[in-house]
Design a protein around this motif. Structure first.
Motif, mmCIF file in Angstrom:
data_model
loop_
_atom_site.group_PDB
_atom_site.id
_atom_site.type_symbol
_atom_site.label_atom_id
_atom_site.label_comp_id
_atom_site.label_asym_id
_atom_site.label_seq_id
_atom_site.Cartn_x
_atom_site.Cartn_y
_atom_site.Cartn_z
ATOM 1 N N MET A 107 0.839 -1.244 0.065
ATOM 2 C CA MET A 107 0.155 0.258 -0.297
ATOM 3 C C MET A 107 0.826 1.266 -0.114
ATOM 4 N N ILE A 108 2.032 1.293 0.905
ATOM 5 C CA ILE A 108 2.774 2.329 0.917
ATOM 6 C C ILE A 108 3.423 2.842 -0.558
ATOM 7 N N SER A 109 4.012 1.506 -1.236
ATOM 8 C CA SER A 109 4.479 1.798 -2.545
ATOM 9 C C SER A 109 3.499 2.256 -3.429
ATOM 10 N N ALA A 110 2.135 1.932 -3.612
ATOM 11 C CA ALA A 110 1.314 2.542 -4.315
ATOM 12 C C ALA A 110 1.001 4.080 -4.105
ATOM 13 N N VAL A 111 0.765 4.165 -2.928
ATOM 14 C CA VAL A 111 0.193 5.530 -2.340
ATOM 15 C C VAL A 111 1.533 6.471 -2.938
ATOM 16 N N SER A 112 2.681 6.054 -2.417
ATOM 17 C CA SER A 112 3.820 6.911 -2.700
ATOM 18 C C SER A 112 4.073 7.245 -4.124
ATOM 19 N N THR A 113 3.586 6.267 -4.992
ATOM 20 C CA THR A 113 3.960 6.250 -6.579
ATOM 21 C C THR A 113 2.996 7.426 -7.037
ATOM 22 N N LEU A 114 1.514 7.354 -6.191
ATOM 23 C CA LEU A 114 0.564 8.304 -6.609
ATOM 24 C C LEU A 114 0.904 9.675 -6.324
ATOM 25 N N LEU A 115 1.620 9.856 -4.916
ATOM 26 C CA LEU A 115 2.010 11.079 -4.656
ATOM 27 C C LEU A 115 2.801 11.713 -5.411
ATOM 28 N N THR A 116 4.098 11.107 -5.907
ATOM 29 C CA THR A 116 4.940 11.383 -6.761
ATOM 30 C C THR A 116 4.277 11.801 -8.268
ATOM 31 N N ALA A 117 3.368 10.965 -8.762
ATOM 32 C CA ALA A 117 2.933 11.113 -10.191
ATOM 33 C C ALA A 117 1.880 12.557 -9.901
ATOM 34 N N VAL A 118 1.309 12.752 -8.871
ATOM 35 C CA VAL A 118 0.544 14.064 -8.548
ATOM 36 C C VAL A 118 1.475 15.280 -8.594
ATOM 37 N N ALA A 119 2.557 15.047 -7.800
ATOM 38 C CA ALA A 119 3.608 16.047 -7.711
ATOM 39 C C ALA A 119 4.240 16.445 -9.236
ATOM 40 N N LEU A 120 4.538 15.565 -9.925
ATOM 41 C CA LEU A 120 5.111 15.783 -11.476
ATOM 42 C C LEU A 120 4.026 16.672 -12.190
ATOM 43 N N PHE A 121 2.853 16.159 -12.283
ATOM 44 C CA PHE A 121 1.852 16.742 -12.873
ATOM 45 C C PHE A 121 1.873 18.096 -12.357
ATOM 46 N N GLY A 122 1.587 18.262 -11.145
ATOM 47 C CA GLY A 122 1.917 19.674 -10.736
ATOM 48 C C GLY A 122 3.030 20.513 -11.225
ATOM 49 N N PHE A 123 4.443 19.911 -11.250
ATOM 50 C CA PHE A 123 5.431 20.585 -11.825
ATOM 51 C C PHE A 123 4.994 21.043 -13.233
ATOM 52 N N SER A 124 4.504 20.278 -13.976
ATOM 53 C CA SER A 124 4.201 20.378 -15.397
ATOM 54 C C SER A 124 3.313 21.561 -15.851
ATOM 55 N N VAL A 125 2.418 21.814 -14.777
ATOM 56 C CA VAL A 125 1.654 23.097 -14.685
ATOM 57 C C VAL A 125 1.714 24.353 -14.044
ATOM 58 N N SER A 126 3.061 24.236 -13.240
ATOM 59 C CA SER A 126 3.382 25.313 -12.486
ATOM 60 C C SER A 126 3.710 26.430 -13.215
ATOM 61 N N GLY A 127 2.971 27.700 -12.689
ATOM 62 C CA GLY A 127 3.223 29.196 -13.220
ATOM 63 C C GLY A 127 4.187 29.787 -12.581
ATOM 64 N N ASN A 128 4.873 29.405 -11.201
ATOM 65 C CA ASN A 128 5.939 30.288 -10.692
ATOM 66 C C ASN A 128 6.687 29.219 -9.790
ATOM 67 N N PHE A 129 7.899 29.791 -9.414
ATOM 68 C CA PHE A 129 8.846 28.969 -8.716
ATOM 69 C C PHE A 129 8.308 28.562 -7.348
ATOM 70 N N TYR A 130 7.408 29.446 -6.750
ATOM 71 C CA TYR A 130 7.065 29.085 -5.630
ATOM 72 C C TYR A 130 5.915 27.849 -5.527
ATOM 73 N N MET A 131 5.296 27.661 -6.391
ATOM 74 C CA MET A 131 4.695 26.392 -6.806
ATOM 75 C C MET A 131 5.268 25.250 -6.692
#
Length: 398
Positions: free
Chosen positions: A70-94
């Motif tokens: 479960m930790i492996s699956a949830v951690s991978t999901l957390l990383t995927a969400v963060a990377l998607f956030g990187f792709s749409v970030s509009g500024n350095f603080y995000m």
């Protein structure tokens, strides 16, 4: 079923390596698009590392509660969400905000899978596991380069990796029953049967300090070499920027290839000998780096370049077996009931070495001289050797 689970763990480690080299390959364009200074990359990297340290320290408690699968699956999901956030970030603080969940996810899955393989699989699989991480780390910049060449920019690169992570997340959630089957066949899944120890209790175990310092030193050597070797070759050895960059690429190829080859001999030699061989490789590499080939062979370009190339190659191959061997030896050194907690703390110390020691050499290079690079690597390696041998001596008395 066990073979299928092992294949899934290998796949997870490729995924773990994919994002690790993205920031460095994308930042030259990212900082311009986001209006950030070039030096701000270090802030994001440090925040990711801090998140990893935190999740590593508490990995035993969360794995005890939710299980490795479960930790492996949830951690991978957390990383995927963060990377998607990187792709749409509009500024350095995000980016700074997203770096925290990115680091938390990476640290949890790293500690969880390392301990699981150390408990349930032979030493060769630990070497190959980290070889697969190297494949992911090498493929990440390639994916970023393809995205940029297709006009998708760095955002497209981050989006592509986030999609890959999301697909793996779905696979990991679907494969959760595999972890239970393996647990039934391996009645020694200690971390799910006993209450986790407090950090202060772990630090009191004899030999833990030796291993933590040795692991800190290893990661310091690897990261400092990766970050500063190119600058050392250009400034101190007179190599071109292109040649120096190529040499550093070969350093990482040496680590990945060395771990692949180590897998074939790890079971025969054992963790202790593999660590010694690795340390000897690094020290031999340092000797070649110390040879002033640019002065001795100033008129011969090939000879001028061959010594630093051989030196860096030896350092890379030397680094290859150390990390997986230290991790794999943990259950044997400290007991399976303590391995998850200690491996989590090892991960934390690893990232402390990554944060502190390359930065310290940056100060040395600025205020003293970058020519001390091989000496710096040698001194850290010698400390690692002393701590490793102290652990071996203590183990022999038990």
């Amino acid at each position: 079923m066990v073979t299928l689970l092992l294949a899934l763990i290998y796949l997870a480690f490729i995924s773990l390596g994919l994002p690790d080299s993205l920031l460095g390959s994308a930042w030259p364009q990212m900082h311009l698009d986001l209006g950030a200074q070039l030096s701000m990359e270090g802030i994001i990297s440090m925040l990711i590392s801090c998140g990893t340290v935190i999740s590593s320290l508490f990995s035993e408690k969360i794995i005890y509660k939710f299980g490795t699968g479960m930790i492996s699956a949830v951690s991978t999901l957390l990383t995927a969400v963060a990377l998607f956030g990187f792709s749409v970030s509009g500024n350095f603080y995000m980016l700074c905000f997203l770096a925290i969940p990115y680091g938390l996810g990476a640290g949890a899955i790293d500690a969880a899978l390392n301990n699981y393989v150390a408990l349930h699989f032979a030493s060769r699989h630990m070497s190959w596991l980290h070889c697969f991480w190297g494949i992911g780390a090498a493929v990440g910049p390639y994916v970023m380069g393809v995205a940029m060449s297709l006009g998708k920019g760095w955002r497209g690169g981050y989006l592509a990796i986030s999609v890959i992570q999301l697909v793996l997340t779905i696979v990991l959630f679907a494969a959760l029953p595999l972890w239970k089957i393996n647990q039934e066949k391996n009645e020694e899944s200690i971390t799910e049967k006993k209450e986790p120890k407090k950090l202060k209790e772990i630090f009191k175990i004899k030999g833990v300090a030796f291993v933590l310092i040795a692991f800190f030193c290893y990661c310091a050597v690897e990261q400092t070499t990766g970050l500063w070797a190119s600058s050392y070759f250009v400034i101190n050895r007179g190599l071109s920027n292109h040649t120096a960059a190529s040499f550093v690429g070969l350093f990482y190829i040496g680590i990945t290839g060395g771990r692949f080859l180590s897998g074939f001999i790890a079971d025969k030699f054992g963790d202790k000998k593999m660590i010694r061989l690795g340390i000897c490789g690094i020290l031999i590499g340092v000797v070649f780096l110390l040879i002033p080939a640019n002065q001795l062979f100033s008129s011969y370009k090939m000879l001028k370049e061959i010594f630093p190339l051989i030196g860096l190659g030896f350092v890379g191959f030397g680094c290859a077996p150390i990390y997986p061997s230290v991790i794999h030896a943990t259950p044997d050194n400290f007991g399976k009931e303590n391995s998850q907690a200690i491996i989590g703390i090892q991960m934390a110390f690893a990232y402390m070495g990554v944060i502190i020691m390359p930065a310290l050499f940056g100060i040395i290079s600025q205020y003293i001289t970058i020519a001390l690079f091989p000496i710096y690597i040698m001194l850290i390696t010698l400390v690692m050797f002393i701590m490793s041998e102290k652990m071996n001596k203590l183990k022999s008395k038990i």
